[in-house]
Every structure is written in structure tokens, then in C-alpha cells.
Design a protein around this motif. Structure first.
Motif, PDB file in Angstrom:
ATOM      1  N   ASN A  87       7.459   5.160 -27.758  1.00 39.61           N
ATOM      2  CA  ASN A  87       5.867   5.495 -26.440  1.00 39.61           C
ATOM      3  C   ASN A  87       6.702   5.869 -25.028  1.00 39.61           C
ATOM      4  N   THR A  88       5.831   6.186 -23.910  1.00 32.99           N
ATOM      5  CA  THR A  88       5.988   6.650 -22.940  1.00 32.99           C
ATOM      6  C   THR A  88       5.536   5.510 -22.081  1.00 32.99           C
ATOM      7  N   CYS A  89       5.847   4.820 -21.046  1.00 29.91           N
ATOM      8  CA  CYS A  89       5.412   3.652 -20.175  1.00 29.91           C
ATOM      9  C   CYS A  89       5.572   3.807 -19.194  1.00 29.91           C
ATOM     10  N   LYS A  90       5.209   3.355 -17.875  1.00 32.71           N
ATOM     11  CA  LYS A  90       5.599   3.202 -16.263  1.00 32.71           C
ATOM     12  C   LYS A  90       6.922   2.793 -16.395  1.00 32.71           C
ATOM     13  N   GLU A  91       7.532   3.374 -14.822  1.00 35.42           N
ATOM     14  CA  GLU A  91       8.753   3.194 -15.084  1.00 35.42           C
ATOM     15  C   GLU A  91       9.393   1.188 -14.280  1.00 35.42           C
ATOM     16  N   THR A  93       8.602  -0.579 -16.866  1.00 32.04           N
ATOM     17  CA  THR A  93       8.403  -1.505 -17.962  1.00 32.04           C
ATOM     18  C   THR A  93       9.079  -1.184 -19.487  1.00 32.04           C
ATOM     19  N   SER A  94       9.093  -0.283 -19.281  1.00 30.65           N
ATOM     20  CA  SER A  94       9.600   0.305 -21.006  1.00 30.65           C
ATOM     21  C   SER A  94      10.825  -0.628 -21.435  1.00 30.65           C
ATOM     22  N   ASN A  95      11.654  -0.346 -22.428  1.00 34.04           N
ATOM     23  CA  ASN A  95      12.144  -2.076 -23.553  1.00 34.04           C
ATOM     24  C   ASN A  95      13.589  -0.773 -23.486  1.00 34.04           C
TER      25      ASN A  95
END
Length: 109
Positions: A87-91, A93-95
Motif C-alpha cells: 500500500n502507498t501512503c503519505k510520506e 506515515t508508512s511502515n
């Protein structure tokens, strides 16, 4: 990670299945999920990419990666393994994060 030290692709710590974010509005789609416990900063996956032909419009395909630092990007690549399914997310905030080597055409997650 891999039992064979010469392998260029190892995604043995993750698997792909239907995403828990799938719903009636989004339709069914797949995601990458941990197959084992993974510690912070641990290598999850290693893989290679294949550059796509000049003129390929990467904006038309969500499973393709930008493969250069130029802006606007004109170099696109398809990745091995489970990489297209994270999954992609805002810079910030990813794990996970992908480290790209543009010269060797490989990556680590």
C-alpha cells in the motif's frame, strides 16, 4: 533472508492476498502482508526491476514504478516479487520504504 545467496529476488517474508481495504466502492484488489514477524529496519524484500521502453506512459498503470530522479519522470520500471502490492501512503506515515538502486536496477524494502 534467502537460502540461496545468489538469488536476486527474495520475498519470502511477505505474501499477497486480497486486501482488507477492498470494499464495494473500491472493488477487490490485492495487498502485500507479512508472512512472519518483521522487526523495525529489517530487510523485508529484495528484488529487481525491468525498465520499460522509452515513451511508456507510467501514469496509465498503478503497478509501475518511477525509475529515476528526473522530474517530470520519463523512466518507468516493473518490479519483481510483491513490491507492486504494498500500500502507498503519505510520506512519513508508512511502515516500509523502498530503497532504489537506479544503476543496478534493483531495490530493497
Amino acid at each position: 533472508m534467502a537460502s540461496n545467496p545468489e538469488t536476486k529476488i527474495d520475498c519470502s517474508k511477505v505474501h499477497v492476498k486480497k486486501s482488507s481495504f477492498s470494499n464495494d466502492q473500491t472493488g477487490d484488489f490485492d495487498g502485500a502482508f507479512a508472512a512472519v514477524d518483521i522487526k523495525k529496519d529489517e530487510l523485508i524484500e529484495a528484488g529487481v526491476v525491468r525498465r520499460l521502453p522509452d515513451g511508456f506512459d507510467g501514469m496509465s498503470c498503478p503497478y509501475i514504478f518511477t525509475w529515476s530522479t528526473e522530474r517530470p519522470n520519463k523512466t518507468w520500471a516493473m518490479a519483481s516479487g510483491c513490491a507492486p502490492y504494498y500500500n502507498t501512503c503519505k510520506e512519513g506515515t508508512s511502515n516500509t520504504r523502498m530503497v532504489r538502486d537506479f544503476e543496478k536496477d534493483n531495490f530493497e524494502i
